[in-house]
Design an enzyme around this catalytic site. Structure first.
Site, mmCIF file in Angstrom:
data_model
loop_
_atom_site.group_PDB
_atom_site.id
_atom_site.type_symbol
_atom_site.label_atom_id
_atom_site.label_comp_id
_atom_site.label_asym_id
_atom_site.label_seq_id
_atom_site.Cartn_x
_atom_site.Cartn_y
_atom_site.Cartn_z
ATOM 1 N N TYR A 3 -3.742 -85.670 52.263
ATOM 2 C CA TYR A 3 -3.039 -85.466 50.999
ATOM 3 C C TYR A 3 -1.639 -86.074 51.151
ATOM 4 O O TYR A 3 -1.038 -85.992 52.234
ATOM 5 C CB TYR A 3 -2.963 -83.963 50.688
ATOM 6 C CG TYR A 3 -2.223 -83.684 49.411
ATOM 7 C CD1 TYR A 3 -2.791 -84.004 48.183
ATOM 8 C CD2 TYR A 3 -0.944 -83.131 49.430
ATOM 9 C CE1 TYR A 3 -2.095 -83.777 47.008
ATOM 10 C CE2 TYR A 3 -0.255 -82.895 48.255
ATOM 11 C CZ TYR A 3 -0.836 -83.218 47.049
ATOM 12 O OH TYR A 3 -0.142 -82.998 45.891
ATOM 13 N N ARG A 33 9.971 -61.451 49.637
ATOM 14 C CA ARG A 33 9.764 -62.637 50.484
ATOM 15 C C ARG A 33 8.847 -62.323 51.660
ATOM 16 O O ARG A 33 8.282 -63.206 52.281
ATOM 17 C CB ARG A 33 11.113 -63.200 50.966
ATOM 18 C CG ARG A 33 10.998 -64.530 51.684
ATOM 19 C CD ARG A 33 12.298 -65.336 51.769
ATOM 20 N NE ARG A 33 13.486 -64.557 51.609
ATOM 21 C CZ ARG A 33 14.028 -63.773 52.565
ATOM 22 N NH1 ARG A 33 13.482 -63.732 53.764
ATOM 23 N NH2 ARG A 33 15.113 -63.075 52.328
ATOM 24 N N LYS A 56 -5.926 -75.741 43.187
ATOM 25 C CA LYS A 56 -7.060 -76.578 42.795
ATOM 26 C C LYS A 56 -8.294 -75.712 42.469
ATOM 27 O O LYS A 56 -8.265 -74.965 41.515
ATOM 28 C CB LYS A 56 -7.329 -77.603 43.899
ATOM 29 C CG LYS A 56 -6.070 -78.322 44.392
ATOM 30 C CD LYS A 56 -5.457 -79.231 43.333
ATOM 31 C CE LYS A 56 -4.075 -79.740 43.722
ATOM 32 N NZ LYS A 56 -3.966 -80.365 45.031
ATOM 33 N N ASP A 60 -7.438 -78.635 56.281
ATOM 34 C CA ASP A 60 -7.230 -78.493 54.838
ATOM 35 C C ASP A 60 -8.608 -78.557 54.179
ATOM 36 O O ASP A 60 -9.275 -79.592 54.200
ATOM 37 C CB ASP A 60 -6.316 -79.626 54.353
ATOM 38 C CG ASP A 60 -5.979 -79.535 52.861
ATOM 39 O OD1 ASP A 60 -6.791 -78.974 52.091
ATOM 40 O OD2 ASP A 60 -4.912 -80.054 52.463
HETATM 41 C C1 LIG Z 1 -3.013 -80.628 45.965
HETATM 42 C C2 LIG Z 1 -3.327 -80.657 47.384
HETATM 43 C C3 LIG Z 1 -2.414 -80.188 48.338
HETATM 44 C C4 LIG Z 1 -1.048 -79.662 47.943
HETATM 45 O O1 LIG Z 1 -1.163 -78.526 47.166
HETATM 46 P P1 LIG Z 1 -0.030 -78.041 46.134
HETATM 47 O O2 LIG Z 1 -0.560 -76.748 45.665
HETATM 48 O O3 LIG Z 1 0.062 -79.100 45.071
HETATM 49 O O4 LIG Z 1 1.237 -77.946 46.902
HETATM 50 C C5 LIG Z 1 -2.777 -80.202 49.663
HETATM 51 N N1 LIG Z 1 -3.971 -80.683 50.056
HETATM 52 C C6 LIG Z 1 -4.867 -81.148 49.179
HETATM 53 C C7 LIG Z 1 -6.168 -81.651 49.677
HETATM 54 C C8 LIG Z 1 -4.589 -81.163 47.825
HETATM 55 O O5 LIG Z 1 -5.480 -81.634 46.949
#
Ligand SMILES: *Cc1c(COP(=O)(O)O)cnc(C)c1O
Length: 390
Positions: free
Chosen positions: A105, A52, A202, A177
């Site tokens: 998101y 962890r 992604k 982000d």
């Molecule tokens: C998918 C996504 C998230 C969340 O990511 P996960 O890996 O699904 O938890 C956050 N921000 C953006 C812009 C995303 O496309």
């Protein structure tokens, strides 16, 4: 260059362990003596004490992302949302205030609108398209500004440099982000942002086969987030980090091809009958074109949205007849995906959502994959033709 960094940033760490990294599945490591045990247990960001606290595979991919983002260091999480919630919760407490965007998101929006207010954290959500909106919302108790650019569903941009400078002059921490743009197109730290977050699931992973998140920035800030995560426990499993490291090696190549295809497809859609507005930052007609040139290397990325004039039913029909694009959530992988956001509300979109977010019933979002560009255009074209012949 970025392609070289993607391939070599981690090799310095483990010169003697082979070109492809080993998988470190062990959750715990022995210490030679009590002094070493005590050091392992107390050193922040240690990746060889207990699972962890971190793991070697996570450290290696975090190092590469940090290098690509021009950050001091990075930390991996079990998901993008794990990275976002941990980071936000590390810097606010009851009585504090956050400024963020109306569009984020969906998980981030839930954190901001539903969860944080219940813990006594005040949140102001502003229209992202003008930096002054952020400045106006900043208060004496503002601790964080949370940004995301470009953002769903219309791929609107935030002027990262302008907002970062407004926040910095008031001593407010900024988080961005950067999932959609990737460090290949946009490096928020160079624009003055403090912490950069990715859903590694992604583009960085790139193959729809792992879930992970990452935050990069100054090590002092990461230590705080890391110690919060010792309690919250959002850990990237070694194999997911291993897959992410494999994915990032081709990130530069993939993102450039995603951009090339997406631009050609956006151009095709702009002229296609039955199609209304097309939203793609790479198009010369994009309303924030100057900002795209300034902070996204003039590239639009791999996502685009467009409006079908026939509305909700046209969207459903259109998705049903696509042959290459698959109707699935997520983005950033090698396969092209298509979704109709309104379907999540069963076609019964509240009027204020339509007006505020531009989420029209016939809106389609495409995540462009790596199939041949002409094949993708043919697929969209044949499905649009079927709309005429309904
Ligand atoms: C998918 C996504 C998230 C969340 O990511 P996960 O890996 O699904 O938890 C956050 N921000 C953006 C812009 C995303 O496309």
């Amino acid at each position: 260059m970025k392609s070289t960094t993607s391939l070599h940033a981690d090799h310095e760490l483990e010169r003697n362990q082979g070109i492809a990294p080993p998988l470190f599945q062990s959750v715990t490591y022995f210490a030679e003596n009590e002094k070493e045990f005590s050091e392992m247990a107390s050193e922040p960001l240690h990746d060889g004490f207990y699972g962890r606290y971190g793991n070697r595979n996570a450290s290696r991919i975090a190092r590469v992302i940090a290098d690509l983002e021009h950050a001091e260091d990075g930390l991996m999480f079990a998901s993008g949302m794990g990275a976002i919630s941990n980071t936000v919760l590390s810097f606010v407490r009851a009585g504090d205030h956050i400024v963020a965007q109306k569009n984020h998101y969906i998980g981030t929006t839930k954190l901001l609108e539903e969860i944080l207010p219940d813990f006594g954290v005040e949140v102001s959500l502003v229209e992202q398209d003008h930096p002054n909106n952020f400045a106006r919302a900043m208060q004496d108790n503002t601790r964080l500004v949370l940004l995301e650019s470009p953002v769903n569903p219309l791929l609107t941009l935030t002027d990262l440099e302008a907002v970062a400078s407004l926040a910095r002059s008031r001593g407010i921490l900024t988080i961005c982000d950067n999932t959609f743009a990737t460090p290949i197109l946009q490096q928020p730290i160079d624009l003055g942002i403090d912490l950069v977050i990715h859903s590694v699931t992604k583009y960085i992973g790139g193959h729809h086969d792992l879930i992970a998140g990452c935050v990069v920035g100054a090590r002092e800030l990461l230590k705080k987030i890391w110690s919060m995560n010792l309690v919250l426990g959002s850990v990237s499993a070694p194999f997911h980090s291993w897959l992410a490291l494999r994915g990032i090696r081709t990130l530069d190549l993939r993102v450039r091809q995603h951009c090339r295809s997406a631009l050609a497809i956006a151009g095709f859609l702009e002229k296609a009958p039955g199609v209304g507005k097309v939203y793609y930052p790479g198009l010369p007609s994009h309303p924030q074109r100057a900002l795209v040139d300034k902070q996204m290397d003039g590239q639009g990325g791999g996502l685009l949205s467009f409006d079908l004039k026939g509305g909700y039913d046209a969207g459903v029909h259109f998705l049903k007849h696509l042959q290459i694009f698959q109707n699935a959530a997520s983005l950033g992988g090698v396969d092209s995906l298509a979704i109709q956001p309104a379907v999540m509300w069963g076609g019964r979109l509240p009027q204020e959502v339509i007006e505020e977010q531009g989420l029209t019933p016939g809106l389609i979002r495409l995540a462009i994959g790596l199939e041949d560009t002409a094949d993708l255009i043919r697929d969209l074209s044949q499905s649009l033709e079927k709309l005429d012949n309904r």
